[in-house]
Enzyme design. Sequence first.
Site, PDB file in Angstrom:
ATOM      1  CB  SER A 154      -0.882   0.022   1.255  1.00 19.08           C
ATOM      2  OG  SER A 154      -1.585   1.253   1.329  1.00 19.08           O
ATOM      3  CE1 TYR A 167      -3.797  -2.146   5.581  1.00 20.48           C
ATOM      4  CE2 TYR A 167      -3.067   0.061   4.945  1.00 20.48           C
ATOM      5  CZ  TYR A 167      -3.597  -1.176   4.597  1.00 20.48           C
ATOM      6  OH  TYR A 167      -3.893  -1.462   3.279  1.00 20.48           O
TER       7      TYR A 167
END
Length: 261
Positions: A154, A167
């Site tokens: 990501s 995350y």
Amino acid sequence: MTNIQTNGVTQSVRPLEPQPAAIVVGASSGIGAALVKELAKRGYRVGALARREDKLDELVAGIKGQTLVKAIPHDVTDYEAIPDVFSQLVDELGGLDLIIYAAGVMPNVGPEEYDFEKDRQQVEINLLGAMGWLNLAARRFQITKSGTIIGIGSVAGDRGRKGNPAYHTTKGALATYLESLRNRLADSNVQVTTIKPGFIDTAMLDGVEGTFWVISPERAAELILNAAEKKRQIAYVPFQWRFVMLIIKYIPSFIFRKLSV
Ligand SMILES: NC(=O)c1ccc[n+]([C@@H]2O[C@H](COP(=O)([O-])OP(=O)(O)OC[C@H]3O[C@@H](n4cnc5c(N)ncnc54)[C@H](OP(=O)(O)O)[C@@H]3O)[C@@H](O)[C@H]2O)c1
């Protein structure tokens, strides 16, 4: 036929595996499901894994044509099961040319929340599950001297933002792990592509504010497979994120922490 041993599991490797076969881990929705459909369209036999069996069944039922799509319900945190599921799938697909690790979670985390359970879940699914699956593929590809590994990271892994520390950490660590695999496997003709999506219109984006340049999972799947075919090491999806992240990466920390990016 050659036998290789990884994590105590023996798998058979044929020197010639003419038809492409792929495994997608995290295939029941969003980007992973779109990848399965796109791979089937491109003539791959596909193994599709995730926890939600009903979603996998829907996915398989929606794929037209002669392509073999084998769905297996699997929780990536069941690490001990991974070697057997991997071997079973490779045998059923008749080989392996491509593996994509797309499984991931991003729970909502408040600005004053430091919840270890949420952190652990993300490390276990986004990172450890990737190692469980991709180590096996890496070893196989090292021996067959062919194959492609794609990891879905990501843009969120490029900096330690305020939002969700675990995350950002898992996606940053995944990128480092994939870089290591790429370097280890460079002499074995194995392609390792790290994908860094921006905003993709999936369930993960529900409730996320301030999104822009949102693309569909179907478009993301095309871009992801094209990037690997072009042997890209790292691909931002869509590409314009590369320029945004180039700037974001070089913002000094004392300024970065004042921003809401
Ligand atoms: N959407 C975005 O904007 C965006 C941006 C950057 C990166 N990403 C990354 O893209 C990847 C795919 O996410 P998505 O956006 O497509 O969201 P999604 O629709 O929620 O897909 C997540 C996938 O991961 C699977 N998964 C989660 N936990 C699992 C577990 N324990 N075992 C096996 N599979 C598991 C889910 O299947 P089950 O729940 O059925 O197990 C599902 O198939 C993730 O790694 C995410 O971090 C997404």
